[in-house]
Every structure is written in structure tokens, then in C-alpha cells.
Design a protein around this motif. Structure first.
Motif, PDB file in Angstrom:
ATOM      1  N   ARG A 138       5.879  11.777  -4.407  1.00 21.17           N
ATOM      2  CA  ARG A 138       6.757  10.662  -4.022  1.00 21.17           C
ATOM      3  C   ARG A 138       8.001  10.616  -4.922  1.00 21.17           C
ATOM      4  O   ARG A 138       9.100  10.358  -4.440  1.00 21.17           O
ATOM      5  N   ARG A 166       4.506   4.364  -7.518  1.00 20.83           N
ATOM      6  CA  ARG A 166       3.860   3.435  -8.458  1.00 20.83           C
ATOM      7  C   ARG A 166       2.582   2.828  -7.890  1.00 20.83           C
ATOM      8  O   ARG A 166       1.707   2.405  -8.648  1.00 20.83           O
ATOM      9  N   ALA A 167       2.467   2.805  -6.564  1.00 22.57           N
ATOM     10  CA  ALA A 167       1.327   2.132  -5.925  1.00 22.57           C
ATOM     11  C   ALA A 167       0.092   3.018  -5.785  1.00 22.57           C
ATOM     12  O   ALA A 167      -0.979   2.520  -5.450  1.00 22.57           O
ATOM     13  N   THR A 168       0.226   4.310  -6.043  1.00 22.71           N
ATOM     14  CA  THR A 168      -0.935   5.189  -5.910  1.00 22.71           C
ATOM     15  C   THR A 168      -1.480   5.590  -7.280  1.00 22.71           C
ATOM     16  O   THR A 168      -0.723   5.706  -8.244  1.00 22.71           O
ATOM     17  N   HIS A 195       0.856  -1.196   0.000  1.00 27.64           N
ATOM     18  CA  HIS A 195       0.000   0.000   0.000  1.00 27.64           C
ATOM     19  C   HIS A 195       0.891   1.244   0.000  1.00 27.64           C
ATOM     20  O   HIS A 195       1.907   1.298   0.693  1.00 27.64           O
ATOM     21  N   HIS A 196       0.511   2.239  -0.777  1.00 29.71           N
ATOM     22  CA  HIS A 196       1.364   3.419  -0.928  1.00 29.71           C
ATOM     23  C   HIS A 196       1.606   4.140   0.394  1.00 29.71           C
ATOM     24  O   HIS A 196       2.683   4.703   0.607  1.00 29.71           O
ATOM     25  N   ARG A 219       8.465   2.937  -5.066  1.00 24.09           N
ATOM     26  CA  ARG A 219       7.388   1.943  -4.986  1.00 24.09           C
ATOM     27  C   ARG A 219       6.077   2.602  -4.577  1.00 24.09           C
ATOM     28  O   ARG A 219       5.008   2.264  -5.097  1.00 24.09           O
ATOM     29  N   ALA A 220       6.141   3.545  -3.636  1.00 19.39           N
ATOM     30  CA  ALA A 220       4.937   4.257  -3.192  1.00 19.39           C
ATOM     31  C   ALA A 220       4.336   5.054  -4.349  1.00 19.39           C
ATOM     32  O   ALA A 220       3.111   5.089  -4.516  1.00 19.39           O
ATOM     33  N   GLU A 223       0.092  12.617  -5.881  1.00 22.33           N
ATOM     34  CA  GLU A 223       0.887  11.825  -4.941  1.00 22.33           C
ATOM     35  C   GLU A 223       2.066  11.169  -5.651  1.00 22.33           C
ATOM     36  O   GLU A 223       3.156  11.064  -5.084  1.00 22.33           O
ATOM     37  N   GLN A 224       1.862  10.724  -6.880  1.00 21.53           N
ATOM     38  CA  GLN A 224       2.964  10.142  -7.644  1.00 21.53           C
ATOM     39  C   GLN A 224       4.090  11.164  -7.801  1.00 21.53           C
ATOM     40  O   GLN A 224       5.260  10.845  -7.573  1.00 21.53           O
ATOM     41  N   SER A 263       5.235   4.742   1.927  1.00 16.43           N
ATOM     42  CA  SER A 263       5.637   6.128   2.178  1.00 16.43           C
ATOM     43  C   SER A 263       6.166   6.320   3.590  1.00 16.43           C
ATOM     44  O   SER A 263       7.174   6.999   3.800  1.00 16.43           O
TER      45      SER A 263
END
Length: 84
Positions: free
Chosen positions: A75, A64-66, A35-36, A61-62, A71-72, A40
Motif C-alpha cells: 500500500r 496503517r489499517a492492516t 477497514h484496509h 490509511r489502508a 500489505e503495508q 484499498s
């Protein structure tokens, strides 16, 4: 999410290594692993310990996960700041 908030609070009182230990069991929870927000928090705490490579990996990774573009970008900017 409560565990993540507690990890940040624990970081503030006992340092980032203490905060990193708290969410470790979440890695075995299918709803949270990857989970992002978990990624994070882990990235932030790794950054505070001086582990730039670990922080970079988790920020990426965070991102890519959102699904949120904002948010991308945030991060990715954090990852760029700690890139080893």
C-alpha cells in the motif's frame, strides 16, 4: 467484502465513479469503516478517476489499517506511485 467485489466489477463495466458510489454505505458500518480492504478499493478507484491526492490518502490509511507487513509495504508503494 461482496460489496467491494461488486464495486470493482461495476468499475470494469461502468467506470470508477460508478464503483466508488457502491461502497459508500459501508462508511456507516463499524465493522467496515476504516477497514484496509475498503480503503484499498476506494484508493484504487480514486486513482483511476485521476484523484491522486485522494488515492494517496486512502492508500496510506489502508497501509496503517492492516497488520500485515507485506500489505503495508504494498500500500505504501502504491501511495508513493500516486503521490501528488
Amino acid at each position: 467484502m461482496v460489496t467491494l467485489n461488486r464495486a470493482i466489477a461495476l468499475d470494469e463495466t461502468n467506470g470508477p465513479r460508478a464503483g466508488l458510489a457502491l461502497p459508500a454505505p459501508l462508511d456507516g458500518d463499524d465493522r467496515m469503516a476504516g477497514h484496509h480492504r475498503l480503503l484499498s478499493v476506494r484508493a484504487h478507484l480514486l486513482e483511476k478517476t485521476g484523484d491522486s491526492a485522494g488515492a494517496y490518502e486512502h492508500y496510506r490509511r489502508a497501509a496503517r489499517a492492516t497488520a500485515s507487513i507485506a500489505e503495508q509495504r504494498y500500500r505504501e508503494s502504491r501511495a508513493g506511485r500516486v503521490r501528488p
